[in-house]
Scaffold this motif. Structure first.
Motif, short mmCIF file in Angstrom:
data_model
loop_
_atom_site.label_atom_id
_atom_site.label_comp_id
_atom_site.label_asym_id
_atom_site.label_seq_id
_atom_site.Cartn_x
_atom_site.Cartn_y
_atom_site.Cartn_z
N GLU A 219 53.57 54.44 35.71
CA GLU A 219 53.58 52.99 35.54
C GLU A 219 53.14 52.31 36.83
O GLU A 219 53.68 52.59 37.91
N ALA A 220 52.15 51.42 36.71
CA ALA A 220 51.63 50.74 37.90
C ALA A 220 52.64 49.76 38.49
O ALA A 220 52.62 49.50 39.70
N PHE B 58 45.97 59.23 40.31
CA PHE B 58 46.61 57.92 40.49
C PHE B 58 46.90 57.67 41.96
O PHE B 58 46.94 58.60 42.78
N ARG B 59 47.07 56.39 42.26
CA ARG B 59 47.39 55.97 43.61
C ARG B 59 48.83 55.52 43.67
O ARG B 59 49.28 54.74 42.82
N GLN B 60 49.52 55.97 44.70
CA GLN B 60 50.92 55.60 44.85
C GLN B 60 51.25 55.58 46.35
O GLN B 60 51.05 56.57 47.05
N HIS B 61 51.73 54.43 46.81
CA HIS B 61 52.13 54.26 48.21
C HIS B 61 51.02 54.68 49.17
O HIS B 61 51.26 55.36 50.18
N ALA C 151 52.61 53.36 40.52
CA ALA C 151 51.62 54.44 40.41
C ALA C 151 50.47 53.95 39.53
O ALA C 151 50.60 53.88 38.31
N LEU C 152 49.36 53.61 40.15
CA LEU C 152 48.21 53.06 39.44
C LEU C 152 47.26 54.18 39.04
O LEU C 152 46.67 54.84 39.90
N VAL D 218 50.29 57.21 30.43
CA VAL D 218 49.91 56.15 31.37
C VAL D 218 50.34 54.82 30.79
O VAL D 218 49.77 54.36 29.80
N GLY D 219 51.34 54.19 31.38
CA GLY D 219 51.80 52.88 30.94
C GLY D 219 53.18 52.94 30.31
O GLY D 219 53.38 53.63 29.30
N ALA D 220 54.14 52.20 30.88
CA ALA D 220 55.52 52.20 30.39
C ALA D 220 55.84 50.91 29.66
O ALA D 220 56.91 50.32 29.84
#
Length: 538
Positions: A34-35, A234-237, A217-218, A9-11
């Motif tokens: 990555e958010a 995670f949440r995405q779109h 992508a949070l 989680v996290g780039a």
């Protein structure tokens, strides 16, 4: 539910390295969440573009700390990278490792393998230093480090002579045998472009079929089976998705987002979790605690000679600098504003440097709303000498505001909350004036603009730096490393105490803050942490 060996989680500075290292041998499948979005943006890649990304919500979390009594009640702006490369994509690119004794402190706090002698080979391995390899510097690694001695503004030489006349040694390499003294900063650039962790590590790794990178992508929650981490939600779109980790979940969200996600997932101080109606998966009282950060201030003078203001302020100067950059990848847009600087002790009885200097051949006394006015400096010739404390004793914390993952966390910095920090900053700002009083600077100075000659007494100087100081964007230690779960969040192998299959690998694990910019140490934490993961999953 899709299954990967590792979910990261996290780039950012550490996460990009972890993703590259875990995917390198082809044995493991790796998902990186990555958010933020792509780093392929002009003002991300152009080094001086960090003035534009300073408040850009497309690449920046734009956090705001709580109003701070130590900063005269100001609510400090906290930029953090929300983009591939994380904060290494929006920072000022100064490449400083930290004082060797800082890492020995880490080791001596019960963290074997984290002393300077342990980490020096890792620092050298990640570097491609333009100045060449030697006992301390590396060459051939992924991170190109530019030697800027041929390109700095001429006023930088005056600053170095003045600092030397004020008693500081000249230093060719702050990452060499000694950190103390003044010199030219090395920068993470290459051929006029920013050398972020994404460019150095992640972009090459993204060609591999066993690495998948999901942007926008949070991460909202860590998934558990009992006390084992097994995946990420995670949440995405607009959709909520879940993925499973067959081996480990690795948090590399940084010193704000990693403790936030742990707390949102039920790992943190029990009282905080109860306050927000959350069920505790595991009580970990130190999650979000021990926040340390460097605080900085600039003193600014009007000059009798042209500075970068005269190039970057007028339209024709912008056009000239832009053409020079676009055609040749040279000029001020290809560098950081922090071209010279160094480290000094405010008192001779200090065992090692406790203050860092920054020289900038430009000034921004006149503010501009909505951005850091690097590309629109003052209309008159000006220059600044800045400083930041290296080892503040003031400690803050980070805590969720609610169970809503979209709500930004509370950032309580507690700046200048100890007499020690106030006293050493007072000594330091007096030393700035001592540097400026030396002939190489005095001869080209018209007047002091900030704080101005009327600011003289100790009380006036303290009131000024409380009002004008702020973060220099180096938060650490909110998931700090140590052997005792009552005092730390992760152990020396970066495993979260009390939880299987979960690690934190980023600057939040620093046992204490280091002297200097934190990006190099964050990248090395990623490399060291990835090596530990591979050892444990051999």
């Amino acid at each position: 539910m899709q299954i990967y060996d590792f979910i990261i989680v996290g780039a950012g500075s550490a996460g990009s390295v972890v993703a590259e290292r875990l995917s390198a041998n082809g044995r493991f499948t790796v998902l990186l969440i990555e958010a933020g979005g792509s780093d392929r943006r002009f003002f991300v890649q152009m080094p001086l573009g960090y003035g534009k990304t300073f408040m850009d919500p497309k690449v920046n979390w734009n956090y705001s700390a709580e109003p701070d009594p130590g900063l005269a009640g100001n609510a400090d702006h906290w930029p953090r990278g929300k983009v591939l490369g994380g904060s290494s994509s929006i920072n000022a690119m100064v490449w400083v490792r930290g004082h060797p004794a800082d890492f020995d402190d880490w080791r001596d706090q019960g963290n074997p393998g984290w002393g300077y002698d342990d980490l020096l080979p890792v620092f050298k391995a990640v570097e491609d230093n333009e100045a060449g390899a030697d006992e301390w510097r590396g060459q051939g690694g992924p991170v190109h480090v530019t030697d800027n001695r041929r390109h700095v503004h001429p006023l930088t030489a005056r600053f170095l002579r003045a600092a030397h006349e004020a008693g500081l040694a000249l230093n060719e390499d702050f990452n060499g045998e000694h950190q103390e003294g003044v010199g030219i900063y090395q920068l993470t650039t290459r051929n006029g472009r920013r050398m972020s962790a994404a460019r150095a590590f992640l972009r090459p790794a993204m060609r591999r079929p066993n690495l998948r990178v999901e942007t926008s992508a949070l991460a909202t929650r860590i998934l558990f089976e009992g006390k084992r981490a097994v995946g990420i939600e995670f949440r995405q779109h607009g959709k909520s998705l879940r993925v499973h980790a067959g081996r480990e979940v690795i948090l590399s969200g940084g010193s704000v987002n990693s403790p936030q996600l742990l707390q949102l997932s039920g790992i943190g101080p029990a009282a905080l979790l109860r306050e927000h109606g959350m069920e505790a998966v595991h009580e970990s009282p130190q999650v979000g605690q021990n926040l340390q950060d460097h605080l900085g201030i600039n003193y600014t003078w009007k000059a009798k000679l042209p500075t970068l203001n005269q190039l970057l302020r007028p339209w024709w100067g912008k056009a000239l600098a832009g053409s020079q950059y676009l055609l040749l990848r040279r000029g001020p847009l290809s560098m950081s504003m922090n071209q010279g600087g160094g480290f000094f002790r405010t008192r001779p009885d200090r065992s090692r440097p406790n203050m860092q200097l920054y020289f900038q051949a430009f000034s921004t006394v006149l503010p501009r709303a909505g951005e850091r006015p690097i590309l629109s400096p003052d209309p008159w010739p000006g220059f600044s000498i800045g400083l930041s404390n290296c080892r503040p004793t003031s400690v803050g914390h980070i805590a969720i505001r609610s169970a809503d993952p979209l709500a930004p966390p509370r950032i309580v910095a507690n700046a200048f909350s100890t007499d020690h920090d106030v006293g050493e900053m007072l000594d330091a700002v007096k030393f700035l004036r001592r540097i400026a009083a030396q002939e190489p600077i005095r001869a080209i100075t018209e007047e002091e603009m900030l704080p101005g000659a009327a600011c003289q007494s100790d009380d006036e100087l303290i009131a000024d730096f409380r009002c004008r100081s702020g973060t220099v964007y180096h938060p650490v230690s909110t998931c700090r490393m140590g052997p005792d779960a009552r005092e730390a969040v992760v152990d020396a192998r970066l495993r979260v105490h009390g939880i299987a299959g979960l690690r934190v690998i980023d600057a939040s694990i620093f046992p204490n803050i280091i002297a200097g910019n934190t990006n190099a140490a964050a990248i090395v934490t990623g490399a060291k942490g990835a090596a530990l993961v591979l050892e444990d999953n051999a």
